[in-house]
Design a protein around this motif. Structure first.
Motif, PDB file in Angstrom:
ATOM      1  N   VAL A 382       9.235  71.070 -51.402  1.00 35.82           N
ATOM      2  CA  VAL A 382      10.624  71.504 -51.244  1.00 35.82           C
ATOM      3  C   VAL A 382      10.628  72.973 -50.839  1.00 35.82           C
ATOM      4  O   VAL A 382      10.364  73.844 -51.674  1.00 35.82           O
ATOM      5  CB  VAL A 382      11.433  71.300 -52.546  1.00 35.82           C
ATOM      6  CG1 VAL A 382      12.902  71.644 -52.316  1.00 35.82           C
ATOM      7  CG2 VAL A 382      11.298  69.870 -53.063  1.00 35.82           C
ATOM      8  N   PRO A 383      10.916  73.299 -49.568  1.00 36.16           N
ATOM      9  CA  PRO A 383      10.977  74.702 -49.162  1.00 36.16           C
ATOM     10  C   PRO A 383      12.059  75.454 -49.931  1.00 36.16           C
ATOM     11  O   PRO A 383      13.165  74.941 -50.154  1.00 36.16           O
ATOM     12  CB  PRO A 383      11.323  74.625 -47.666  1.00 36.16           C
ATOM     13  CG  PRO A 383      10.903  73.246 -47.244  1.00 36.16           C
ATOM     14  CD  PRO A 383      11.106  72.379 -48.437  1.00 36.16           C
ATOM     15  N   GLY A 384      11.736  76.672 -50.349  1.00 38.71           N
ATOM     16  CA  GLY A 384      12.712  77.482 -51.089  1.00 38.71           C
ATOM     17  C   GLY A 384      13.050  76.912 -52.439  1.00 38.71           C
ATOM     18  O   GLY A 384      14.207  77.016 -52.885  1.00 38.71           O
ATOM     19  N   LEU A 385      12.067  76.296 -53.105  1.00 35.65           N
ATOM     20  CA  LEU A 385      12.313  75.695 -54.419  1.00 35.65           C
ATOM     21  C   LEU A 385      12.740  76.766 -55.420  1.00 35.65           C
ATOM     22  O   LEU A 385      12.109  77.812 -55.542  1.00 35.65           O
ATOM     23  CB  LEU A 385      11.047  74.995 -54.911  1.00 35.65           C
ATOM     24  CG  LEU A 385      11.141  74.260 -56.247  1.00 35.65           C
ATOM     25  CD1 LEU A 385      12.129  73.114 -56.170  1.00 35.65           C
ATOM     26  CD2 LEU A 385       9.759  73.755 -56.676  1.00 35.65           C
ATOM     27  N   SER A 386      13.819  76.500 -56.137  1.00 32.73           N
ATOM     28  CA  SER A 386      14.352  77.443 -57.115  1.00 32.73           C
ATOM     29  C   SER A 386      14.769  76.704 -58.371  1.00 32.73           C
ATOM     30  O   SER A 386      14.710  75.466 -58.440  1.00 32.73           O
ATOM     31  CB  SER A 386      15.557  78.200 -56.527  1.00 32.73           C
ATOM     32  OG  SER A 386      16.618  77.299 -56.240  1.00 32.73           O
ATOM     33  N   ALA A 387      15.210  77.462 -59.353  1.00 33.06           N
ATOM     34  CA  ALA A 387      15.680  76.835 -60.595  1.00 33.06           C
ATOM     35  C   ALA A 387      16.884  75.937 -60.330  1.00 33.06           C
ATOM     36  O   ALA A 387      17.075  74.907 -60.980  1.00 33.06           O
ATOM     37  CB  ALA A 387      16.013  77.911 -61.621  1.00 33.06           C
ATOM     38  N   ALA A 388      17.709  76.339 -59.368  1.00 35.26           N
ATOM     39  CA  ALA A 388      18.881  75.512 -59.038  1.00 35.26           C
ATOM     40  C   ALA A 388      18.459  74.183 -58.422  1.00 35.26           C
ATOM     41  O   ALA A 388      19.150  73.162 -58.580  1.00 35.26           O
ATOM     42  CB  ALA A 388      19.798  76.270 -58.084  1.00 35.26           C
ATOM     43  N   SER A 389      17.309  74.181 -57.717  1.00 35.33           N
ATOM     44  CA  SER A 389      16.844  72.932 -57.106  1.00 35.33           C
ATOM     45  C   SER A 389      16.495  71.896 -58.160  1.00 35.33           C
ATOM     46  O   SER A 389      16.665  70.684 -57.950  1.00 35.33           O
ATOM     47  CB  SER A 389      15.621  73.203 -56.225  1.00 35.33           C
ATOM     48  OG  SER A 389      15.922  74.133 -55.202  1.00 35.33           O
ATOM     49  N   LEU A 390      15.987  72.356 -59.307  1.00 38.08           N
ATOM     50  CA  LEU A 390      15.628  71.416 -60.372  1.00 38.08           C
ATOM     51  C   LEU A 390      16.847  70.666 -60.898  1.00 38.08           C
ATOM     52  O   LEU A 390      16.740  69.531 -61.371  1.00 38.08           O
ATOM     53  CB  LEU A 390      14.930  72.161 -61.515  1.00 38.08           C
ATOM     54  CG  LEU A 390      13.662  72.938 -61.152  1.00 38.08           C
ATOM     55  CD1 LEU A 390      13.072  73.578 -62.411  1.00 38.08           C
ATOM     56  CD2 LEU A 390      12.630  72.039 -60.486  1.00 38.08           C
ATOM     57  N   LEU A 391      18.010  71.320 -60.794  1.00 40.66           N
ATOM     58  CA  LEU A 391      19.232  70.684 -61.296  1.00 40.66           C
ATOM     59  C   LEU A 391      19.723  69.577 -60.371  1.00 40.66           C
ATOM     60  O   LEU A 391      20.613  68.806 -60.743  1.00 40.66           O
ATOM     61  CB  LEU A 391      20.328  71.733 -61.473  1.00 40.66           C
ATOM     62  CG  LEU A 391      20.019  72.872 -62.461  1.00 40.66           C
ATOM     63  CD1 LEU A 391      21.169  73.871 -62.501  1.00 40.66           C
ATOM     64  CD2 LEU A 391      19.748  72.311 -63.855  1.00 40.66           C
ATOM     65  N   GLU A 392      19.169  69.505 -59.151  1.00 40.82           N
ATOM     66  CA  GLU A 392      19.582  68.462 -58.216  1.00 40.82           C
ATOM     67  C   GLU A 392      18.875  67.139 -58.481  1.00 40.82           C
ATOM     68  O   GLU A 392      19.194  66.129 -57.848  1.00 40.82           O
ATOM     69  CB  GLU A 392      19.301  68.908 -56.783  1.00 40.82           C
ATOM     70  CG  GLU A 392      20.086  70.136 -56.341  1.00 40.82           C
ATOM     71  CD  GLU A 392      19.805  70.489 -54.885  1.00 40.82           C
ATOM     72  OE1 GLU A 392      19.791  69.546 -54.046  1.00 40.82           O
ATOM     73  OE2 GLU A 392      19.593  71.677 -54.581  1.00 40.82           O
TER      74      GLU A 392
END
Length: 442
Positions: A382-392
């Motif tokens: 996942v490019p640009g993986l962030s903490a917000a991405s985990l919530l998806e």
């Protein structure tokens, strides 16, 4: 009331068309198909309108059964008529499919002529129609012991139905004139549809079970049939019956032909079955599950040192050891930017794939024994993986079938026929639970 009735294949092919009142042109077929295919999603509205013409449809067996009307008719009446039409086609043709409709179009036209008069519904009774319909049904496929895939739960093709002991569930109810081939049989099917929402902490947040008892009869003469349910079966929370484990439902409805004079005391349903399929009882249980949910999920979502998204799923089947779930499918929504996936599955009979169009991981298990536990590890780029991405990630949705199992515990104690048949009639009782909606939050 009804202006036109037509049946279309999933590709829009015209299979059946009958105009009763001359209020609309044949172009209505193309208008309907354009409307139903232009809508987003897989659940178009049942009632649609174009230039004063109302289209009401159902979809069964991959076919669109459609009725049109220009009047302010009750849509529920027309929907019930279309459901009865679909059931009658299954009764008379053996199955509801594009092939069976093409092979029996003359029979279906004759059926529509008897069912409707100038658009007004006359009858939808199998027994009454048998007196007027002369066209013979053509079986779409002869029965073979080497191919049981055409035998199903009144049309539903499942892995469990492949081991059914008879071809009667998919043969026409009207045998050839002078040929009474086949056995005199009765099928009683208990079908339940399960809706569950499980919170991230594993607590049940919503439970709903919709069930029905269906009878399909091939007996030429039967004055009465008695169906015995669990003696401890109770309706509502106030009743407690018997000495065994309580089998409770919140409410139940019965077919108008069912007599209930022995129901309160002995939990016996009495009915004079007509040839074909009948739903003799419908019931519902809300906000309660007599046993543990069929599946529990233990998820872990994190990022590794290479900035990949790791999704570890441990899935446990809480059915009894002798039971099993089939056609298990697990869908996990993932971040929209996911590009590729690698996987590690705990057994070779599983498979998983990344679906870029729906941005989800699809995990399939053909057979899941009761008491077993399976796991899967998905590694996503996942490019640009962030903490917000985990919530998806999530919630997880599941679909499955539970043969020989009911979540309410409802069972058929006995099935008796009166008068006693001169030759013993095979009586098949089958149970199956389908997942209507099974959601697990993570």
């Amino acid at each position: 009331m009804i202006s036109q009735v037509f049946i279309l294949s999933s590709k829009g092919d015209h299979l059946i068309y009958k105009d009763f009142r001359g209020e609309a042109t044949t172009d209505a077929i193309n208008v309907f198909y354009q409307m139903v295919t232009a809508l987003p999603g897989d659940q178009p509205p049942v009632v649609m309108t174009r230039e004063g013409l109302h289209f009401i449809h159902i979809r069964q067996g991959g076919l669109y059964c459609v009725a049109t009307t220009t009047t302010n008719a009750s849509p529920f009446t027309i929907i019930e008529f279309l459901n009865r039409l679909a059931a009658l086609i299954k009764d008379y043709c053996g199955s509801l499919s594009e092939k069976s409709v093409r092979m029996n179009f003359a029979l279906i036209y004759e059926m529509l002529d008897e069912m409707l008069d100038y658009g007004y519904i006359q009858t939808t009774s199998t027994d009454i129609l048998k007196n007027f319909i002369q066209t013979e049904a053509v079986s779409s496929k002869p029965f073979s012991l080497f191919d049981l895939s055409n035998v199903g739960l009144f049309g539903a093709e499942t892995q469990q139905s492949r081991v059914t002991p008879s071809a009667s569930a998919s043969r026409p109810i009207m045998s050839s004139r002078g040929d009474q081939g086949g056995k005199n049989e009765i099928f009683v099917d208990v079908v339940e549809r399960l809706t569950v929402v499980i919170g991230a902490n594993g607590v049940l947040m919503k439970v709903d079970i919709q069930g029905e008892i269906k009878v399909k009869c091939y007996l030429p003469t039967c004055s009465e049939m008695r169906i015995g349910l669990n003696e401890e079966f109770s309706v509502g929370k106030s009743q407690q019956r018997g000495y065994g484990a309580a089998v409770r439902v919140d409410e139940c409805n019965f077919h108008q032909a069912v007599r209930l004079d022995e129901f309160d005391s002995y939990r016996i349903l009495k009915i004079c079955p007509s040839q074909g399929e009948q739903t003799v009882m419908q019931y519902q249980l809300c906000d309660d599950l007599p046993s543990a949910p069929p599946f529990q999920l233990f998820p872990t979502v994190e990022r590794d040192k290479s900035d990949r998204l790791l999704i570890y799923l441990k899935l446990r089947c809480d059915l009894p050891p002798k039971s099993a779930a089939i056609n298990v499918s697990v869908t996990v929504p993932i971040p929209k930017g996911s590009l590729s996936m690698s996987q590690e599955l705990s057994s070779p009979d599983q498979r998983a794939e990344l679906q870029p169009s729906s941005k989800a991981v699809h995990w399939e298990i053909s057979r899941f024994p009761g008491g077993a536990q399976l796991s899967a590890l998905f590694k996503l780029e996942v490019p640009g993986l962030s903490a917000a991405s985990l919530l998806e990630v999530g919630p997880v949705s599941m679909s499955f079938e539970l043969p020989k199992h009911t979540c309410t515990g409802l069972q058929i104690r006995f099935l008796r026929l009166t008068p006693v048949q001169p030759n013993p009639s095979p009586r098949w009782v089958r149970y199956v639970t389908h997942s209507d909606s099974y959601t697990i939050r993570i």
